[in-house]
Design a protein around this motif. Structure first.
Motif, short mmCIF file in Angstrom:
data_model
loop_
_atom_site.label_atom_id
_atom_site.label_comp_id
_atom_site.label_asym_id
_atom_site.label_seq_id
_atom_site.Cartn_x
_atom_site.Cartn_y
_atom_site.Cartn_z
N ALA A 2 6.19 -2.08 10.45
CA ALA A 2 5.26 -2.52 9.43
C ALA A 2 5.02 -1.40 8.42
O ALA A 2 4.94 -0.24 8.78
N GLU A 3 4.93 -1.79 7.16
CA GLU A 3 4.72 -0.80 6.11
C GLU A 3 3.30 -0.25 6.16
O GLU A 3 2.33 -1.01 6.29
N ASP A 4 3.18 1.03 6.10
CA ASP A 4 1.89 1.70 6.02
C ASP A 4 1.36 1.54 4.60
O ASP A 4 2.08 1.84 3.64
N PRO A 5 0.11 1.10 4.44
CA PRO A 5 -0.45 0.97 3.08
C PRO A 5 -0.35 2.26 2.28
O PRO A 5 -0.20 2.23 1.06
N LEU A 6 -0.41 3.41 2.96
CA LEU A 6 -0.32 4.69 2.27
C LEU A 6 1.00 4.83 1.54
O LEU A 6 1.07 5.32 0.42
N ILE A 7 2.09 4.39 2.18
CA ILE A 7 3.42 4.53 1.59
C ILE A 7 3.53 3.70 0.31
O ILE A 7 4.26 4.06 -0.62
N LEU A 8 2.81 2.59 0.25
CA LEU A 8 2.86 1.72 -0.91
C LEU A 8 1.82 2.07 -1.97
O LEU A 8 1.79 1.45 -3.04
N ASP A 9 0.99 3.06 -1.69
CA ASP A 9 -0.09 3.42 -2.61
C ASP A 9 0.45 4.31 -3.73
O ASP A 9 0.85 5.45 -3.49
N LEU A 17 3.46 11.48 0.14
CA LEU A 17 4.77 12.12 0.17
C LEU A 17 5.10 12.65 1.57
O LEU A 17 6.23 12.51 2.06
N LEU A 18 4.11 13.26 2.22
CA LEU A 18 4.33 13.78 3.58
C LEU A 18 4.67 12.65 4.55
O LEU A 18 5.53 12.81 5.43
#
Length: 276
Positions: A2-9, A17-18
């Motif tokens: 599942a995609e982490d909301p952080l990655i899509l932010d 980035l980390l």
């Protein structure tokens, strides 16, 4: 996965980035290419990205600089992620180390020392602090700690600066120029009587002294050569344009014609700058 909301932010900043880097290196779900890399395979990309930053700055391509700086930052993130996986250090520790270093090296900003000093005095103070840091790392030799991976011209200048601090230096540029003449003569002689390896050694000696002259003249030899490279490209493209106007390509010309066109391009550049 599942995609982490952080990655899509789009405003996730450094944490985003980390996390992207961590996911790229994930052994089960990451990118096969990223997973296979190590410090040695990534290092050339790091050097390349640093040069692309310098290139954007030199061309004043400010619209490109943001992306180039991002590429360079990603290299630090990549190395830090690999280090974290090996239990060596984390990205936060990299940042903290740099912060500690900057605070320690700027007591006139972050401490009690006076800011009323010249740039020259600040440079001497900076070198004193760095020498103490090297001593703390058991780097006792004058030339210890000058990175092997630096571009050769830059490393030559740094080696010469270190040697100059302990008095191993020509006092003025005239003696450096005399040495250049001597080394050039040895190289010319070497063409006829020495092996290829010996010729290469003589050529290296000449480049080393040229780097020393740059230091005495307060010139960055890497920057100077980059500028000359850019000038060569610009002028040769001018030659190609003039040939194209005749319906020709360089391989359909000869040295005499191209040399004449080169002089014409050069004259046009000087005229455009008001130099005649």
């Amino acid at each position: 996965m599942a995609e982490d909301p952080l990655i899509l932010d789009p405003n996730g900043g450094m944490p985003r980035l980390l996390e992207i880097m961590r996911r790229l290196r994930d052994p089960d779900h990451g990118c096969p290419w990223d997973i296979e890399q190590d410090f040695a395979t990534i290092a050339p990309y790091t050097i390349e990205e640093a040069y692309e930053v310098a290139d954007a700055i030199e061309r004043e391509a400010w619209d490109e600089l943001k992306g180039e700086l991002g590429d360079l930052l990603f290299q630090s993130v990549f190395h830090a992620q690999m280090a974290a996986e090996k239990g060596l250090f984390t990205f936060d520790q990299v940042a903290d180390t740099m912060s500690d270093k900057m605070v320690a090296r700027h007591p006139h900003v972050f401490g009690d020392e006076s800011r009323d000093k010249s740039a020259e005095q600040q440079t001497r103070d900076w070198e004193t602090v760095k020498a103490a840091e090297r001593a703390g790392k058991a780097q006792e030799g004058t030339l210890d700690g000058v990175a092997l991976g630096l571009p050769a011209l830059l490393r030559a200048v740094k080696l010469q600066k270190r040697a100059a601090r302990v008095g191993f230096d020509w006092p003025d540029t005239e003696q450096v120029v005399d040495k250049i003449v001597e080394e050039a003569g040895e190289l010319a002689e070497a063409r006829d009587r020495l092996t290829q390896d010996e010729i290469e050694e003589e050529f290296g000696d000449l480049l080393f002294v040229m780097a020393n002259l740059a230091r005495h003249l307060k010139i960055d030899p890497e920057a100077a050569l980059r500028a000359t490279n850019a000038k060569f490209v610009r002028r040769f493209e001018g030659v190609e344009a003039k040939l194209a106007a005749q319906g020709k390509r360089p391989e359909q010309s000869d040295l005499a014609e191209m040399d004449a066109l080169w002089d014409a391009v050069k004259a046009e550049e000087k005229a455009a700058k008001g130099q005649g």
